[in-house]
Design a protein around this motif. Structure first.
Motif, PDB file in Angstrom:
ATOM      1  N   ARG A 300       0.832  -1.204   0.000  1.00 54.47           N
ATOM      2  CA  ARG A 300       0.000   0.000   0.000  1.00 54.47           C
ATOM      3  C   ARG A 300       0.866   1.253   0.000  1.00 54.47           C
ATOM      4  N   LEU A 324      -5.038   6.733  -2.008  1.00 55.69           N
ATOM      5  CA  LEU A 324      -5.350   5.589  -1.145  1.00 55.69           C
ATOM      6  C   LEU A 324      -6.383   4.686  -1.816  1.00 55.69           C
ATOM      7  N   ALA A 328      -6.017   0.729  -2.957  1.00 59.34           N
ATOM      8  CA  ALA A 328      -6.940  -0.318  -2.508  1.00 59.34           C
ATOM      9  C   ALA A 328      -7.532  -1.071  -3.687  1.00 59.34           C
ATOM     10  N   TYR A 348      -4.974   0.446   5.753  1.00 58.51           N
ATOM     11  CA  TYR A 348      -5.813   1.340   4.960  1.00 58.51           C
ATOM     12  C   TYR A 348      -6.700   2.203   5.852  1.00 58.51           C
TER      13      TYR A 348
END
Length: 667
Positions: A300, A324, A328, A348
């Protein structure tokens, strides 16, 4: 009225505006999460439908008043990615169940990670072969000895067990599913047949040897955990202190580590390479992720660093929330089972909290004249914990009281500890003759950290209760509360107030026992526990497979007080009694005398009473409870035999029942 005021009310130049800016990647990410969540709920019995409240609320706020085109676009994107998420996790479940059945096999595999503890090596193997045939997935093995390293190729014969899908909220099975660990084995012996050609795994193993050659064992394990995220070999007491202190993320290769490495390289090269400095920084960060087996949080962070570098290269504005969301989307499309990893949710979730709340909190601290450097640390810590609070409580059964304060100290100090350790550790591989001298600096810093957490007590936690449906309500509360949503002040206050009341009511109903008798059950590979309680009394029932850590985790989630009794419902009574001896109970009950070695505190009786509850052992591993005219049968590992109002076996999963006025009601 100012421009900001008009925007906060959702109006600009007299036109209705969406309450949230339209971000296609955000809608796609919400769709993937929604599809995977619904599949997990109906296929695995995981999570309550109220958990989707945050997704539904976010979608609603994305729509402007009377925006037909926007509504259709959001609906199409969301539906398409929801189907992709559900279909992806279904295929992942099919893959997880594929491969050889349980049985005796000649196995070969490459060690992807390993940890030495108590004379045994606990390793994860990849690139598996069974009787010469390649098989997908990974395997967890326990090996006698201490000389196995990451990158070794092992061969052995053993009985191989298959791991189950994460049904009924089993967190251990969920972790295996997310990691792709389909098999487990404990061979009596093994043979090292070679070394892998994967240079990143070889570097990982070489780091382990270098650190353990030149540092004390405890210090070496801390350094190895900081560098690779493998904390399984660390001292259990020290690791527990860091967990209850709320800083265990330091010993996982998280976004903090990748971000620091990327930022340091970019800073050093920005003058000679200018905007091209992002390229070597990303390559080094990617190599580091590969050495750590691409943990979900490191991937991530790597993706977000790549997006930030691209925006900087082309001179465009970087949007934290879109970055972000895109990370994802990529992660869940490639590996939808990562949704079941607590690392995915916390990583996350923490960054989502920073993206949603850092702006309002920063402006508030500026008004209070707080200096920018400490303000940034405070804002990031609080913002992350706003979102991750219910996730941590649901996953671990407790929330650290010390977490916010310790992170204010640890996060600013982490670069001082981590970056010199990275440089010195890798130089020790290149210059082994000088390794001892090179590691003196990080050894001193790590020893100081070890001393601090060994001498201090950070065990104060919030525990003994469950959020239940409150988890979904809390996450939904974050949507109108954040600064990314345009709402009139009165509407924002009303919606937040209503959700706060609903959250309090959900937690109250989840944990309260107002009348009658309530039964909470948790069943997993590590045993089965059932907590039976009335308003005044509580009794824990355990089987012979229930480990102490499993019982403690269960009690952390369901009950914070002292138990009136622990009843052993198992043919393996000795093992269960020894587990029960470490639980906070007044007595331990078994049907017939067993040799336990305990001087007192064990009651041998076929029938015993606790308050209005009467327990009767029908057999060593079958017990009935009579209360308020109802009969409940507990037979862990057996089929229903008695004519009871309620039967509880190992397939029950996490159940909650209320017995009142002769009627059993599911909560």
């Amino acid at each position: 009225m100012s421009e900001d005021s008009r925007q906060s009310c959702g109006h600009v130049r007299g036109k209705a505006q969406p309450r949230m800016n339209f971000r296609p990647f955000l809608v796609a990410a919400l769709g993937l999460l929604g599809g995977i969540f619904l599949y997990a709920h109906f296929a695995f019995g995981a999570g309550r439908l109220i958990g989707a409240a945050a997704i539904v609320l976010a979608l609603f706020l994305l729509l402007p008043p009377f925006g037909v085109r926007r509504t259709l676009l959001v609906a199409v994107i969301f539906a398409a990615f929801a189907l992709a998420g559900a279909g992806g996790v279904h295929l992942a479940a099919v893959r997880f169940q594929s491969g050889p059945a349980e049985g005796e096999y000649a196995v070969t595999g490459t060690v992807e990670s390993a940890a030495v503890r108590g004379g045994y090596v606990h390793a994860t193997l990849a690139r598996l072969s069974f009787d010469g045939e390649r098989a997908g997935g990974k395997m967890e093995v326990t090996l006698y000895g201490e000389d196995v390293r990451t990158g070794d190729v092992l061969a052995f014969s053993a009985y191989v067990e298959r791991n189950a899908l994460p049904e009924n909220g089993d967190s251990y099975a969920a972790s295996d599913f997310a990691a792709g660990v389909r098999y487990s084995a404990s061979p009596a012996d093994f043979e090292r047949t070679g070394r892998t050609g994967n240079v990143f795994l070889l570097v990982n193993g070489a780091l382990y040897d270098s650190l353990h050659t030149h540092l004390e064992k405890d210090t070496a394990e801390i350094a190895y955990a900081l560098l690779t995220g493998n904390s399984r070999g660390m001292d259990a007491g020290f690791l527990e202190e860091t967990r209850t202190g709320g800083i265990a993320h330091v010993f996982a290769v998280s976004g903090l580590h990748i971000g620091m490495l990327y930022g340091a390289v970019f800073f050093l090269l920005r003058r000679p390479l200018r905007r091209w400095a992002a390229v070597p920084a990303l390559l080094l960060a990617a190599g580091y992720c590969a050495m750590c087996a691409f943990t979900v949080s490191s991937v991530r962070s790597l993706l977000m660093c790549a997006f930030a570098g691209r925006m900087r290269f082309f001179g465009k504005k970087y949007d934290h929330l879109s970055s972000l969301s895109l990370a994802a989307v990529i992660c869940l499309l490639l590996s939808p089972e990562q949704y079941f990893s607590i690392g995915f949710r916390l990583s996350y979730g923490a960054v989502a909290g920073i993206a949603l709340f850092s702006g309002p909190l920063s402006r508030g601290l500026q008004r209070l004249k707080v200096p920018s450097a400490p303000a940034a640390v405070v804002v990031s810590g609080i913002s992350a914990q706003i979102v991750t609070f219910p996730l941590m409580l649901d996953a671990f059964g407790y929330f650290s009281v010390w977490g916010t304060l310790l992170n204010l100290i640890v996060i600013p100090a982490l670069p001082v500890l981590f970056l010199p350790l990275v440089v010195c550790a890798f130089l020790s591989l290149i210059l082994p003759f000088w390794a001892g001298a090179l590691l003196l600096l990080p050894e001193g810093l790590l020893s100081a950290m070890l001393f601090l957490f060994s001498s201090a007590d950070f065990s104060a936690v919030l525990a003994g209760f469950s959020l239940g449906a409150g988890t979904g309500v809390w996450l939904a509360l974050n949507v109108p509360l954040c600064g990314r949503v345009r709402l009139r002040p009165a509407l924002r206050a009303a919606s937040c107030g209503a959700l706060c009341l609903l959250f309090a009511l959900s937690v109250f109903l989840e944990n309260g026992t107002f009348s009658g008798c309530r039964v909470d059950v948790s069943s997993a590979d590590r045993g089965t526990c059932a907590l039976v309680r009335t308003r005044e009394h509580a009794v824990l029932l355990i089987d012979g497979d229930a480990s102490l850590s499993f019982c403690e985790d269960f009690l952390n989630r369901t009950y914070g007080g002292n138990l009136d009794a622990v009843a052993v419902v198992s043919e393996d009574a000795v093992r269960a009694v020894n587990t029960a001896a470490f639980l906070p109970a007044d007595v331990i009950c078994t049907p017939w005398p067993v040799e336990t070695g305990l001087g007192s505190g064990v009651v041998f009786a076929e029938t015993f009473r606790v308050g209005e509850m009467t327990f009767h052992f029908e057999d060593t591993d079958r017990l009935t409870l009579s209360v308020q005219g109802c009969v409940a049968e507990f037979a862990f590992g057996k089929e229903e035999a008695l004519s009871a109002d309620l039967f509880v076996g190992t397939a029950s999963g996490r159940l909650k029942y209320l017995l009142k006025d002769g009627i059993i009601k599911a909560l």
